[in-house]
Design a protein around this motif. Structure first.
Motif, short mmCIF file in Angstrom:
data_model
loop_
_atom_site.label_atom_id
_atom_site.label_comp_id
_atom_site.label_asym_id
_atom_site.label_seq_id
_atom_site.Cartn_x
_atom_site.Cartn_y
_atom_site.Cartn_z
N GLY A 24 54.96 107.08 24.66
CA GLY A 24 53.97 106.51 25.58
C GLY A 24 53.93 105.00 25.53
O GLY A 24 53.83 104.33 26.57
N ALA A 25 54.03 104.43 24.33
CA ALA A 25 54.03 102.97 24.19
C ALA A 25 55.26 102.36 24.86
O ALA A 25 55.16 101.35 25.57
CB ALA A 25 53.97 102.57 22.72
N ARG A 26 56.42 102.99 24.66
CA ARG A 26 57.64 102.48 25.30
C ARG A 26 57.53 102.54 26.82
O ARG A 26 57.94 101.62 27.53
CB ARG A 26 58.86 103.27 24.83
N ILE A 27 57.02 103.67 27.33
CA ILE A 27 56.87 103.81 28.78
C ILE A 27 55.89 102.77 29.31
O ILE A 27 56.15 102.14 30.35
CB ILE A 27 56.43 105.24 29.15
N ALA A 28 54.77 102.57 28.61
CA ALA A 28 53.79 101.56 29.05
C ALA A 28 54.41 100.17 29.09
O ALA A 28 54.16 99.40 30.03
CB ALA A 28 52.57 101.58 28.12
#
Length: 189
Positions: A148-152
């Motif tokens: 999720g952090a990478r996608i954000a």
């Protein structure tokens, strides 16, 4: 987020597409981040962990321009994993994002897209930035918070603006028909 030196993602080679009216191409999706997840419908890790994670990603990032693409990568049990079986699987697991069937090649058990990306097996995922470069690639399932952090971060990245080549005789930061990234966007990259 992505580096000017990161490799561009190779194109998807598909024999068939599901959940989309027309085939997709990564080149046409430039400007949008792409989460490509590779799976097999008979892969226990895919069914138990990766597919539920993809469903959470679809739910959490539904309001963004993230494009989620499934890649059904069959490198074993070929006779059991037909497009008919895949269609039923997608229905039963309620996968709504586009899914490509990785193109099989005569004489090889490894499909074309799997080979192009250098995937080691399933489940695998590839996060592609707005500029078409590979940000991250993983074999297996990573923690939701990390994904999720990478996608954000990929969603927050801007595409660097490239100055157009000036007409001959103009000095505009371009030389020999090549241009540099403008300073205002270079800091954001």
């Amino acid at each position: 987020m992505t580096s000017l030196h990161a490799p561009l993602a190779p194109e998807i080679a598909a024999s068939e597409w599901f959940n989309t009216p027309a085939p997709l191409s990564l080149q046409a999706l430039r400007g949008r981040p792409v989460f490509l997840h590779s799976f097999q419908l008979l892969c226990p890790g895919c069914v138990a962990e990766a597919i539920p994670q993809v469903q959470r990603i679809e739910r959490v990032f539904a309001h963004t321009d993230l494009q989620v693409i499934g890649l059904h990568t069959v490198f074993e049990h070929h006779a059991a994993m037909t497009p008919v079986t895949l269609r039923a699987f997608l229905h039963e697991y309620r996968l709504k994002s586009p899914v490509a069937v990785d193109l099989a090649e005569d004489g090889s058990d490894i499909p074309v897209t799997m080979r192009r990306f250098g995937l080691r097996g399933t489940p695998s995922s590839v996060l592609i930035g707005r500029d078409g470069a590979i940000i991250h690639q993983a074999f297996g399932v990573e923690d939701d918070i990390v994904v999720g952090a990478r996608i954000a971060m990929a969603l927050s990245a801007r595409i660097p603006e490239i100055k157009p080549a000036p007409a001959s005789g103009q000095e505009d930061g371009c030389a020999d028909g090549t241009c540099v990234v403008s300073p205002s966007t270079q800091d954001a990259a």
